[in-house]
Every structure is written in structure tokens, then in C-alpha cells.
Design a protein around this motif. Sequence first.
Motif, PDB file in Angstrom:
ATOM      1  N   HIS A   1       0.857  -1.183   0.000  1.00 39.13           N
ATOM      2  CA  HIS A   1       0.000   0.000   0.000  1.00 39.13           C
ATOM      3  C   HIS A   1       0.891   1.229   0.000  1.00 39.13           C
ATOM      4  O   HIS A   1       1.984   1.213   0.538  1.00 39.13           O
ATOM      5  CB  HIS A   1      -0.915   0.036   1.237  1.00 39.13           C
TER       6      HIS A   1
ATOM      7  N   CYS B   1      -4.055   6.321  -0.428  1.00 39.37           N
ATOM      8  CA  CYS B   1      -3.141   5.242  -0.830  1.00 39.37           C
ATOM      9  C   CYS B   1      -2.731   5.482  -2.277  1.00 39.37           C
ATOM     10  O   CYS B   1      -3.565   5.708  -3.144  1.00 39.37           O
ATOM     11  CB  CYS B   1      -3.843   3.887  -0.688  1.00 39.37           C
TER      12      CYS B   1
ATOM     13  N   ASP C   1      -0.799   3.305  -4.153  1.00 40.94           N
ATOM     14  CA  ASP C   1      -0.485   2.102  -4.922  1.00 40.94           C
ATOM     15  C   ASP C   1      -1.770   1.337  -5.201  1.00 40.94           C
ATOM     16  O   ASP C   1      -2.416   0.822  -4.274  1.00 40.94           O
ATOM     17  CB  ASP C   1       0.492   1.221  -4.140  1.00 40.94           C
TER      18      ASP C   1
ATOM     19  N   CYS D   1      -4.488  -0.947  -5.293  1.00 41.01           N
ATOM     20  CA  CYS D   1      -4.468  -2.196  -4.534  1.00 41.01           C
ATOM     21  C   CYS D   1      -5.733  -3.028  -4.648  1.00 41.01           C
ATOM     22  O   CYS D   1      -5.724  -4.205  -4.336  1.00 41.01           O
ATOM     23  CB  CYS D   1      -4.187  -1.886  -3.071  1.00 41.01           C
TER      24      CYS D   1
ATOM     25  N   HIS E   1      -9.622   0.809  -4.405  1.00 36.34           N
ATOM     26  CA  HIS E   1      -8.385   1.545  -4.107  1.00 36.34           C
ATOM     27  C   HIS E   1      -8.647   3.053  -4.053  1.00 36.34           C
ATOM     28  O   HIS E   1      -8.145   3.760  -3.177  1.00 36.34           O
ATOM     29  CB  HIS E   1      -7.324   1.251  -5.171  1.00 36.34           C
TER      30      HIS E   1
ATOM     31  N   MET F   1      -9.673   4.377  -0.850  1.00 34.86           N
ATOM     32  CA  MET F   1      -8.732   4.223   0.264  1.00 34.86           C
ATOM     33  C   MET F   1      -8.125   5.601   0.548  1.00 34.86           C
ATOM     34  O   MET F   1      -7.029   5.923   0.102  1.00 34.86           O
ATOM     35  CB  MET F   1      -7.647   3.199  -0.107  1.00 34.86           C
TER      36      MET F   1
HETATM   37 CU   LIG Z   1      -4.258   0.735  -1.250  1.00 34.57          CU
END
Ligand SMILES: [Cu+2]
Length: 675
Positions: free
Chosen positions: A602, A638, A640, A642, A646, A649
Motif C-alpha cells: 500500500h 493510498c 499504490d 491495490c 483503491h 482508500m
Molecule cells: Cu491501497
Amino acid sequence: METVFNKVRKSAPKAALLMAVAAGAMLQGCSSTESSEAAALVSGVAGDAASKVYVAPGQHDELYTFMSGGFSGQVAVYGVPSGRLLKVVPVFSQNPENGYGYNEETKAMLNTSFGFVPWDDLHHPKLSRAAGMTDGRWLFVNANNTPRVARLDLKTFETAEILEIPNSAGNHCSPYPTNDNEYVLAGTRFSVPINVEGDGKYEDVNFDEYKEKFRGSISFIKVDKEHGDMDLDFQILVPGFDYDLANGGKGPSSDWVFFTTYNTEQANTLKEIGASQNDKDYLAAINWKLAVKYAKEGKAKEMPAYYYHNKLDEKSHIAKSEIKKTVRILRPEDCPGLMYLIPVPKSPHGIDVDPTGEYMVVSGKLASVIPVHSFSKMLKTIEKKDFIGNVGGIPILRYESVLQGEVKEPGLGPLHTEFDDKGNAYSSMFVSSEIVKWTLKDLQVKDRIPVYYSVGHLVIPGGDTKKPYGKYLIAMNKITKDRYLPTGPELAQSAQLIDISGEKMKLLLDFPTIGEPHYAQAIEAKKIAPNSVKMYSLEENSHPYAAKNEKEARVERKGNEVHVYMTAIRSHLTPDNIEGINVGDEVYFHVTNLEQDWDVPHGFAIMGNNNAELLVMPGATQTLKWVPQRAGIIPMYCTDFCSALHQEMQGYIKVSPKGSKVPLAFSTGAKKPKA
Ligand SMILES: [Cu+2]
């Protein structure tokens, strides 16, 4: 003085000369479309090249190649034969892709006696060894500018350790592991003033005191057998030359290591001319086993020094710096049999020892032949004391007595040689832009292939070990000109893959590289892939600010320091709403990635932070420092990708004006604790 060009004209074969002229013409005239088409026509790609480098989707490459990034300070990992870029490992440079050198845990890796140095010039990767073969455990690399040696752990592809080297400048002649990885050796490129009789340093030195006060150093870095940890055991103070490259013996010559030197004239200015006065420079032969014995016997003198040793802890992922204050020094004049000088053509560059350990190949960038020295003749010459003089008590061996023979008319500007498994040697020719194949048996040239253009190092997988893998050769070129789509004045750096499995070399592939592809090491994938770490154990995470489950997530204030114990899991951060933070606070986000699943890092970033993001591996904790500059609602998220959610996030931090008394509160969903 005879010019290099004239010398070459007299000695080089017509073909090589024509090729050099053609390459030169191409380099100069490549702005026209015609010449780029012409270059493509003469590129000499083998007809079956595509099938030889094709790795089908979902299939893995046969080899890993670790290529230095030169001035990028990084190591790039490529799959071969496809040339696919697999990973960039930051070593001496900060890297925003994974937060290396930006997060609080890895900043200490870049500490030096000159302060925080987040850049360097990385030239030579060398794989760790067992019984003279690469073992796939670690990769050692050098930093030229602020002399350092780093160790990468090939289970995690992370930089595990960085050791600064005192009494050195331009740490180019580095790093060279001995056959069982007992030591990694590092030689200084620039000799520096060292007060041998006093406390190591001179208060004030003039340039013209070079001959009296400047010395070279060869560092002996001990490597822990089990964990790989490095420790500067001692240094040998050698004559004040420039030390360029090194290579270790093998088999019968295992106890020896060889260093090329230039500027044996000890000129301190205009070295272009000053360092080319002598007809010959020297190959320094050092019996490293004897050096270790002398050091153990107490011959080494302890001298003050000041250098950093930075290590990343495997369990907490936190780097710590240690300052070292002394170094042990060994002087060849006190140690008979330790060191000898062997004449070689002036301004030599590469020294390469063949797989049998009998031949030392020395390439001189201004030389028109490649001398091949014999190890057994070297021993006989020493035994017979067939010396032609000495430098500071170090005997100079007679050239003709050590010489096995010369490779005649190899091409222009020989630099480096590696070997295959069939008794052949392959040398790079910088000026005539070609690779030349010759045999160790009779020193005759067997084949040559053009490369595009100005090749420096070349690598054959295992080509510097006791048993080369052979099959491929990679040429690392300094100039690409018309090989790729133009990208302004700066073009892609380039490597070229050549098939060496048959009689004739075949060009298979061009692939662009990160930074300068200075040198590389290649190794069978099976020696590394099965040991690859998939995730860090959350249970074993010993980071003092880890939150190992969401219940442990919290925010704590200590004066103007605020510590956020944050967790990340698909697809939310905990906490995701934080308040009670004021402008000017030092806020530390300690983000623990709770995932225990391969390939699910993450990321974490805060709007306006003067820093890179974090990239946190599964099971690990990393810390982003943030000093809020303005009051308001600040988003975080976040970075990255994921999961399907995502994008969700994310969260908010409420920042109040400096001196506000808003109580700390944090939540994900329900507010806790109640404000
Ligand atoms: Cu993430």
C-alpha cells in the motif's frame, strides 16, 4: 610523441580501421535520415533473433541481470534474454517510487561523514561468491563520489547496508569479492594525502606535494559468512597512483587479487598528458591471504579515521548509522611478499582473470595490443627475483618474464574482457565500437561484431567466475545516437544482447537502460528466484511504532510531535479521520501494511507534503514525516493501486491554527476516543 591514431594506423588491421572510421562517420553524420536507415541496414541482427529473445507472456526469463545505473545511483534488474526491466533498486539515491531515502526508516542509509548524501555514481555490481561461483545471495556495489560500498540482499532486492570508505576518493576500483566471499576489496581511484607517520590527516597540503604525501588505499571489507554484514577490517596503503579496476584470481591464483593502475608518473595536474609519460604503467598484484595474515599478526597500525556504517534491520526495517573512528593500516614496505608491480601498457583499464586462474588479461585504452600475463610465470619471476627495479620497496617484475603473449591487432581501444565456457575471451573495443572474440589457447582473433556505439564494459553471465555460463554477452554502450526514437538531446542509454553460443557472434537485441549501463552481473534465475521473500511477517515486525491490527491504531501527542499509528488494508486506512493537529506540528505517520499476501503493497501520501510518498510492503511499517504548513482539511490517500476500491482508500486530516487547543481525535467510521 606518437599519436594514438598513428600508432593504431600502423598496427590495426584494415578492417578494424575501416569499421572505426565508419562508426565515427556514422556518429558524426547521424542527423540525417539516410544514415539512420543505413545504420539499420548494417545493424547485423541475426535472422532468428526474435525467437531467441522472445519470452512468452507468463513465462520467466532465463537469467537475472543486475545493471548499474551509473550516475542514477541505482541498480536496475533486467530479465535476459527478453531485456525486460523488472525492478529498479535504489542504493545511493533517494527514490520516490518506493520512498527510499525519504521515509524515516531509510534516511539513515544515506548518512556519511559529509552529512546526508542522497546521490552517488554507481559503477560496478558484483555478485557474492561461493567456491568461485556466484551464489545469488548478495550484490555488492560501489559509490564513486562519496566513497561507499553497499550490499543488496537478493531475497528482498533491497539495500541492506552501506559502508563508507575512509582514505579513498573516487572509489572506482571497487568492489571485488574474493572466491568464497571472505572479503570485498575496494581500491581508491584518486590517491589522497594520508599522514602515515602522524594521525592520518594533514592540516594543509599543496598540490605539488603529491609525490611525498599522497597515497593510495586498498580496503579489505570483511563479509560475515552467514548474514553478509560488512566490516572494514584493514587497508593497505599503496603508492600514490590512480587505481582503476580490480579482479581476483581463481584456482591456482585464488590467493591473489590484481589492480590496474595509471598515473604511475604521480602527476597532480593535467593528467591527460601528465599521466601518459611513462611507456608502461603497472598491474599491482597483491597476495590478499598474506595481507590478512600480516594484519592478524599485528603488522597493521591503528590510525584515526571517521566514517559511517549504515545498516537496515531485517525485522524492524529501520536503518541505523554507526560512526567508526579508527582504521587499521598495513604498509607493503613492512610486509615482504605482499605486493608486486607488473608492467602493462600505459593507462590500462580493465584487468580480467580467465576461468582457469592462469591468465591475467590487461587492456590498455591507448594500447594497440592486449597483453596476457601468466600467473605461473609471475610466481617464477618472483622466485627468481627477476626484478627491474622497485617503487618504495615494492618490486617491479620484468614484463617479458611474466608475459604469456599479446593479442595482436585486436581493434581500437580495448577496455574489458570476459570469458565463455569454451576457452574464448571477448574484449570490448571502445574506439572501434566492436566486440572481439579471441582464444586463450593461441591468442588469435576469431571473430568480431560491431556494437552501437562506444562500448564500455561487457558482461557474460558468470564470465568472471570459474565456470562461465556462456551463451549470452551483453555490451553496455556509451552512445546510442540513431538506435531509438529521438527524445531530444538526451537519448536512451543502451545495452545490446549478443548470442555467443556458436562460432560467430550474433546480435539479438537492443534494450534501453536506466542511467548509464556501466557494468552488470548476470546469473541463472534459479539461483535467486526460489529464495525471493514474498512478504514480511507481521508477527515478526519489530518496528516500535507498528500497529499490528486496527485496534492498535491510534494517535499520540508528545509536545509538538504527533505520532499516528496507522494501518492499511484493502481498502481503507485506520484512522481515516484525524483532528487535533496544529500548523507547525511534527507529524509522523507510521503506516503498517496489515496484508499478508504477496504483491500487495500500500502507498501513502498527504497533500502538499514536502516529501515523497511511502510504499509499504505487506507486513512492514514505514514512516512519513509531515509538518503541516496551513490550517484546513488536508486529504491523504493510498498511492499504490491495490483493489477495486483503491480509489476509496483515503481520508482527511483537520489542521488547526498554531497554538489551537483542539483535542486529538481519530476514527475510521465511529469516532474514538470521543473528543
Ligand atoms: Cu491501497
